[in-house]
Design a protein around this motif. Sequence first.
Motif, short mmCIF file in Angstrom:
data_model
loop_
_atom_site.label_atom_id
_atom_site.label_comp_id
_atom_site.label_asym_id
_atom_site.label_seq_id
_atom_site.Cartn_x
_atom_site.Cartn_y
_atom_site.Cartn_z
N VAL A 190 1.12 -1.30 -0.24
CA VAL A 190 -0.16 0.09 -0.34
C VAL A 190 1.03 1.17 0.12
N ARG A 191 1.33 2.13 -0.71
CA ARG A 191 1.43 3.19 -0.74
C ARG A 191 0.97 4.19 -0.87
N LEU A 192 1.41 5.24 -0.06
CA LEU A 192 0.31 6.71 0.10
C LEU A 192 1.11 7.50 0.02
N TYR A 193 0.67 8.55 -1.01
CA TYR A 193 1.31 9.40 -1.70
C TYR A 193 0.52 11.29 -0.59
N ARG A 194 1.87 11.82 -0.33
CA ARG A 194 1.71 13.22 0.21
C ARG A 194 1.90 13.97 0.13
N HIS A 195 1.70 15.43 0.09
CA HIS A 195 2.30 16.51 -0.46
C HIS A 195 3.39 16.93 0.63
N VAL A 196 4.59 16.96 0.53
CA VAL A 196 5.49 17.06 1.69
C VAL A 196 6.40 18.73 1.65
N ALA A 197 7.40 19.40 2.60
CA ALA A 197 8.22 19.90 2.34
C ALA A 197 8.61 19.55 1.68
N VAL A 198 9.55 20.34 -0.20
CA VAL A 198 10.72 19.87 -0.44
C VAL A 198 11.41 21.56 -0.36
N LEU A 199 12.83 21.46 -0.99
CA LEU A 199 13.66 22.41 -1.07
C LEU A 199 13.73 22.72 -2.66
N THR A 200 13.74 24.07 -2.75
CA THR A 200 13.91 24.78 -4.52
C THR A 200 15.24 24.81 -4.67
N ARG A 201 16.23 25.27 -3.85
CA ARG A 201 17.48 25.11 -4.10
C ARG A 201 18.59 24.49 -3.47
N PRO A 202 19.53 23.81 -3.56
CA PRO A 202 20.71 23.63 -2.44
C PRO A 202 20.79 25.25 -1.09
N LEU A 203 21.12 24.10 -0.45
CA LEU A 203 20.96 25.33 0.97
C LEU A 203 22.46 24.86 1.55
N LYS A 204 22.90 26.27 2.04
CA LYS A 204 24.03 25.43 3.17
C LYS A 204 23.59 24.71 4.83
N ARG A 205 24.73 24.11 5.47
CA ARG A 205 24.37 24.05 6.75
C ARG A 205 24.54 24.84 7.55
N LEU A 206 23.54 25.39 8.46
CA LEU A 206 23.30 26.62 9.11
C LEU A 206 22.13 27.36 8.67
N SER A 207 21.62 27.28 7.43
CA SER A 207 20.89 28.34 6.67
C SER A 207 19.87 27.84 7.29
N ILE A 208 18.87 29.68 7.30
CA ILE A 208 18.00 29.52 7.62
C ILE A 208 16.98 29.68 6.60
N VAL A 209 15.70 28.98 6.90
CA VAL A 209 14.77 28.06 4.91
C VAL A 209 13.72 29.30 5.61
N LYS A 210 13.43 30.11 4.06
CA LYS A 210 12.83 31.50 3.80
C LYS A 210 11.59 30.26 3.48
N ALA A 211 10.42 31.22 3.18
CA ALA A 211 9.69 30.45 2.55
C ALA A 211 9.98 30.32 0.38
N SER A 212 10.29 31.36 0.51
CA SER A 212 10.42 31.11 -1.07
C SER A 212 12.08 29.74 -1.21
N ASP A 213 12.33 29.70 -0.55
CA ASP A 213 12.28 27.39 -0.84
C ASP A 213 12.52 26.76 -0.48
N LEU A 214 11.35 26.84 -0.44
CA LEU A 214 10.31 25.50 0.15
C LEU A 214 9.21 25.59 -1.14
N SER A 215 8.57 24.31 -1.62
CA SER A 215 7.43 23.90 -2.66
C SER A 215 6.74 22.47 -1.55
N MET A 216 5.74 22.38 -2.34
CA MET A 216 5.30 21.00 -1.72
C MET A 216 5.25 20.35 -3.20
#
Length: 252
Positions: A123-149
């Motif tokens: 049984v496969r369950l598909y959901r909309h999850v948060a993924v990055l739209t661009r590479p980000l380095k460690r300690l970066s603060i995630v902005k809304a523009s860095d995300l997509s569902m």
Amino acid sequence: MKQTTSSFRQLLAKCLTLLPVVLALPILGYSATAAASFTSAEQLIGATETFLEEAVTNYLQRSEIHGRHEIRVNRLDPRLRLALCDVPLTTTLESPAQPLGRVTTRVRCDGSAPWTVFVPAEVRLYRHVAVLTRPLKRLSIVKASDLSMAERDIGQLSQGYLTDPAQVVGKKLTRQLNANQVIAPSHLEAAEVIRRGDQVVINAVGANFSVRMPGEALTDGAPGEQINIRNLRSQRVIRARVVGPGQVEVAM
């Protein structure tokens, strides 16, 4: 004599034409009887699919999970021969506890010739999850523009996932992540809203009073953390909980 020979030849030709049909009749009759005496793989697969469809739908409703699911029943051994059941088949979930991922169902006949067989499925369950739209380095603060569902099979996300952008925006990355990578809870930590040297407001809260006084942060701090603060009035160093940018609280 010639007429008799001609008639004989015509009769012989007719018999030879009908011979394949006559020979096939016992074989066809045997196959139909044999097929009717066994429970087919299609019946087992159908019972499994019907059961899992209902089980998954009920589970998602109870858990208030929104997503799209797919059910795939594994191929069965074609040599399997189970007596035709004279009562409706009974199907239950053998493992795991929830009808998600790789599952095994128990299909049982409780009729005059009882039997039990285990049918594996997925049984496969598909959901909309948060993924990055661009590479980000460690300690970066995630902005809304860095995300997509994006839709993903959550059964493949062993590290977990997040379904609300508010759970991600403003958080700090604990490691470098690539574009299109699913963000797991372990990839995030609270970002500091107070830096060492910042001027802050100390809120001293008691049972029947609340006092505000100026202070200076001696360490960095994220919401909920306890940090060292210098009371600028008394010059005493105290421990206070960060409640927001420029705001700390002390319980009296």
